[in-house]
Design a protein around this motif. Sequence first.
Motif, short mmCIF file in Angstrom:
data_model
loop_
_atom_site.label_atom_id
_atom_site.label_comp_id
_atom_site.label_asym_id
_atom_site.label_seq_id
_atom_site.Cartn_x
_atom_site.Cartn_y
_atom_site.Cartn_z
N ASP A 37 -12.75 40.96 -1.15
CA ASP A 37 -12.70 40.47 -2.37
C ASP A 37 -12.46 42.04 -3.57
OD1 ASP A 37 -13.83 39.99 -4.53
OD2 ASP A 37 -16.15 39.23 -3.70
N LEU A 38 -11.07 41.34 -4.35
CA LEU A 38 -10.87 42.43 -4.67
C LEU A 38 -11.14 42.60 -6.83
CD1 LEU A 38 -7.40 42.51 -3.45
CD2 LEU A 38 -9.36 44.20 -2.76
N ARG A 39 -11.99 41.78 -6.56
CA ARG A 39 -12.63 41.72 -7.89
C ARG A 39 -13.35 43.04 -8.80
NH1 ARG A 39 -15.88 36.11 -6.84
NH2 ARG A 39 -16.43 37.38 -5.31
N ALA A 40 -13.88 43.11 -7.95
CA ALA A 40 -14.81 44.58 -8.44
C ALA A 40 -13.72 45.73 -9.11
CB ALA A 40 -15.97 44.97 -7.68
N ALA A 41 -12.82 45.58 -7.91
CA ALA A 41 -11.98 46.67 -7.95
C ALA A 41 -10.76 46.03 -9.17
CB ALA A 41 -10.84 47.21 -6.70
N MET A 42 -10.21 45.08 -9.43
CA MET A 42 -9.96 44.77 -10.26
C MET A 42 -10.19 45.32 -11.54
SD MET A 42 -8.13 40.84 -8.97
CE MET A 42 -8.07 40.04 -10.06
N GLN A 43 -11.32 45.15 -11.82
CA GLN A 43 -12.33 45.32 -12.79
C GLN A 43 -12.58 47.09 -13.34
OE1 GLN A 43 -12.93 43.02 -15.51
NE2 GLN A 43 -11.76 41.65 -14.05
N SER A 44 -12.71 47.85 -11.82
CA SER A 44 -13.39 49.05 -12.37
C SER A 44 -12.18 49.75 -11.97
CB SER A 44 -14.10 49.06 -11.23
OG SER A 44 -13.90 49.63 -9.98
N ASP A 46 -11.83 51.34 -10.09
CA ASP A 46 -12.26 52.47 -8.49
C ASP A 46 -11.89 51.84 -7.14
OD1 ASP A 46 -13.96 54.20 -7.18
OD2 ASP A 46 -15.87 54.08 -8.71
N VAL A 47 -11.96 52.68 -6.67
CA VAL A 47 -11.78 52.74 -5.07
C VAL A 47 -12.82 52.61 -4.66
CG1 VAL A 47 -11.29 54.97 -4.29
CG2 VAL A 47 -10.30 53.82 -3.09
N ALA A 48 -14.26 52.92 -4.95
CA ALA A 48 -15.57 52.94 -4.48
C ALA A 48 -15.48 51.26 -4.28
CB ALA A 48 -16.65 53.63 -4.39
N ASP A 49 -14.68 50.24 -5.55
CA ASP A 49 -15.22 49.09 -5.52
C ASP A 49 -13.63 48.54 -4.54
OD1 ASP A 49 -17.05 49.37 -6.79
OD2 ASP A 49 -15.76 49.25 -8.61
N THR A 50 -13.09 49.14 -3.71
CA THR A 50 -12.58 48.28 -2.98
C THR A 50 -12.41 48.61 -1.25
OG1 THR A 50 -9.86 47.39 -2.27
CG2 THR A 50 -10.36 49.95 -3.34
N VAL A 51 -11.72 48.08 -0.66
CA VAL A 51 -11.29 49.01 1.04
C VAL A 51 -10.39 49.80 1.10
CG1 VAL A 51 -10.98 48.38 3.25
CG2 VAL A 51 -12.27 46.58 1.85
N ASP A 52 -10.87 51.54 1.47
CA ASP A 52 -9.67 52.24 1.43
C ASP A 52 -8.92 52.24 2.39
OD1 ASP A 52 -8.42 54.86 1.34
OD2 ASP A 52 -10.41 55.88 0.60
N TYR A 53 -7.50 51.60 1.79
CA TYR A 53 -6.66 51.12 3.14
C TYR A 53 -6.29 52.77 4.20
CZ TYR A 53 -2.94 52.03 -0.75
OH TYR A 53 -2.91 53.02 -1.82
N ALA A 54 -6.47 54.06 3.21
CA ALA A 54 -5.95 55.16 4.32
C ALA A 54 -7.17 55.42 5.19
CB ALA A 54 -6.10 55.96 3.05
N LYS A 55 -8.33 54.44 5.20
CA LYS A 55 -9.26 54.87 6.08
C LYS A 55 -9.07 53.55 6.61
CE LYS A 55 -12.80 57.62 3.01
NZ LYS A 55 -14.38 58.09 2.13
#
Length: 117
Positions: A37-44, A46-55
């Motif tokens: 679910d990328l909706r929050a990150a699309m608005q914010s 902010d990496v905290a609102d998505t899945v950190d692909y590096a991690k």
Amino acid sequence: MGKIYITGLEVDTLIGVYDWERVQTTQLLLDITLDVDLRAAMQSDDVADTVDYAKVAECIVEVGKVSTFELLEAFGSRVMDVVLENFAVASITVKIVKPNILPNAKTVAVEMSKEQV
């Protein structure tokens, strides 16, 4: 929803059925698709609102370091379980490529998927 792709991730692991495969690690190439679910990150923004692909990538590399599976299928299942347990993803698809294992083929690959339960 959206997708995060990690392609060509190099993972060294001990894998294989034959004795000659069990004496050193093999470099596998993984293609990962995460349904997220990328909706929050699309608005914010902010990496905290998505899945950190590096991690996610780091986590998968660590799974490879401690694994001693014989089959790509078993290794892939473990990778998917660990990602699903540790990251907010709805589902994961993993394609695992094992290069130069057959004399007359460049690669062998398996692809599998799991969903969050």
